[in-house]
Design a protein around this motif. Sequence first.
Motif, PDB file in Angstrom:
ATOM      1  N   UNK A  63       1.090  -0.856  -0.172  1.00 16.71           N
ATOM      2  CA  UNK A  63       0.054  -0.125  -0.399  1.00 16.71           C
ATOM      3  C   UNK A  63       0.894   1.390   0.391  1.00 16.71           C
ATOM      4  N   UNK A  64       2.178   1.168   1.052  1.00 17.31           N
ATOM      5  CA  UNK A  64       2.737   2.365   1.211  1.00 17.31           C
ATOM      6  C   UNK A  64       3.487   2.496  -0.416  1.00 17.31           C
ATOM      7  N   UNK A  65       4.054   1.697  -1.014  1.00 17.01           N
ATOM      8  CA  UNK A  65       4.863   1.351  -2.361  1.00 17.01           C
ATOM      9  C   UNK A  65       3.567   2.246  -3.992  1.00 17.01           C
ATOM     10  N   UNK A  66       2.107   1.703  -3.670  1.00 15.88           N
ATOM     11  CA  UNK A  66       1.577   2.379  -4.754  1.00 15.88           C
ATOM     12  C   UNK A  66       0.878   3.020  -3.956  1.00 15.88           C
ATOM     13  N   UNK A  67       1.197   4.354  -3.232  1.00 14.96           N
ATOM     14  CA  UNK A  67       0.832   4.874  -2.452  1.00 14.96           C
ATOM     15  C   UNK A  67       0.894   6.418  -3.701  1.00 14.96           C
ATOM     16  N   UNK A  68      -0.478   7.536  -3.934  1.00 12.65           N
ATOM     17  CA  UNK A  68       0.032   8.696  -4.823  1.00 12.65           C
ATOM     18  C   UNK A  68       1.449   8.958  -4.763  1.00 12.65           C
ATOM     19  N   UNK A  69       2.053   8.985  -3.378  1.00 18.63           N
ATOM     20  CA  UNK A  69       3.336   9.925  -3.408  1.00 18.63           C
ATOM     21  C   UNK A  69       4.756   9.054  -3.968  1.00 18.63           C
ATOM     22  N   UNK A  70       4.385   7.950  -4.043  1.00 18.57           N
ATOM     23  CA  UNK A  70       5.494   6.405  -4.849  1.00 18.57           C
ATOM     24  C   UNK A  70       5.183   7.007  -6.004  1.00 18.57           C
ATOM     25  N   UNK A  71       4.087   7.074  -6.460  1.00 19.87           N
ATOM     26  CA  UNK A  71       3.352   7.291  -8.102  1.00 19.87           C
ATOM     27  C   UNK A  71       4.172   8.848  -8.268  1.00 19.87           C
ATOM     28  N   UNK A  72       4.172   9.772  -7.482  1.00 22.43           N
ATOM     29  CA  UNK A  72       4.447  10.612  -8.002  1.00 22.43           C
ATOM     30  C   UNK A  72       6.215  11.195  -8.661  1.00 22.43           C
ATOM     31  N   UNK A  73       6.251  10.514  -7.188  1.00 21.63           N
ATOM     32  CA  UNK A  73       8.178  10.025  -7.011  1.00 21.63           C
ATOM     33  C   UNK A  73       9.076   9.165  -8.363  1.00 21.63           C
ATOM     34  N   UNK A  74       8.072   7.801  -8.186  1.00 23.35           N
ATOM     35  CA  UNK A  74       9.214   7.246  -9.276  1.00 23.35           C
ATOM     36  C   UNK A  74       8.506   7.623 -10.771  1.00 23.35           C
ATOM     37  N   UNK A  75       7.561   8.830 -11.415  1.00 27.61           N
ATOM     38  CA  UNK A  75       6.696   9.309 -12.809  1.00 27.61           C
ATOM     39  C   UNK A  75       8.590  10.131 -12.781  1.00 27.61           C
ATOM     40  N   UNK A  76       8.388  11.416 -11.664  1.00 30.90           N
ATOM     41  CA  UNK A  76       9.749  12.202 -11.288  1.00 30.90           C
ATOM     42  C   UNK A  76      11.100  11.418 -12.119  1.00 30.90           C
ATOM     43  N   UNK A  77      11.245  10.583 -11.220  1.00 28.95           N
ATOM     44  CA  UNK A  77      12.722  10.031 -11.299  1.00 28.95           C
ATOM     45  C   UNK A  77      12.532   9.850 -12.766  1.00 28.95           C
ATOM     46  N   UNK A  78      11.494   9.006 -13.677  1.00 29.25           N
ATOM     47  CA  UNK A  78      11.415   8.267 -14.511  1.00 29.25           C
ATOM     48  C   UNK A  78      11.803   8.742 -15.738  1.00 29.25           C
TER      49      UNK A  78
END
Length: 171
Positions: A63-78
């Motif tokens: 749940x933490x790994x699929x949170x909106x904040x995690x999505x945002x971080x991974x998207x920005x890193x990509x």
Amino acid sequence: MKKKPIYLYILLFFSTVGTLTSAVATFGASKNFELTDDFANQLALTTAQDKADYIVYYEKSVQVNQSPLAFLFVSLILIALLATFYFLFMKQDLLTAHYTYMGQIVLSQVFSCYNYFAGRSLLATFSNPSLRQRYLVSSSLALLFLTAIAILFFGIVLYKALRLRKAQARA
């Protein structure tokens, strides 16, 4: 671009592998999990309570790994990683590629810190204090290792970027 920046290719390779691993964990991790006896033995989960605690821990960590904040971080890193590839290979603007890569490193490190602090609260799911302590130590060591790697990568790229900027100013 006269000389090939081999160091940047190598660093980008390692960053790409790490970023893709994070992307898979964030965008594709399965919420269905079955704890097998072999895996439980590898994790040193001996009692039924330890196994039940680990399953709850895993579900909450997904749940933490699929949170909106995690999505945002991974998207920005990509995006930063793709921008680095774009400036390096398409535009052949080595200085801008260095800057975007340094941004990717900083974003990755912030995401690592986020994961560490978000994961610490999940450790309360373990009723066994030795398991809780072991996972706390391992996550602390992982953050320390990732921080050392980030500092090393950032230092190399910053040094090369400053030298490149100085060379371009002379030309």
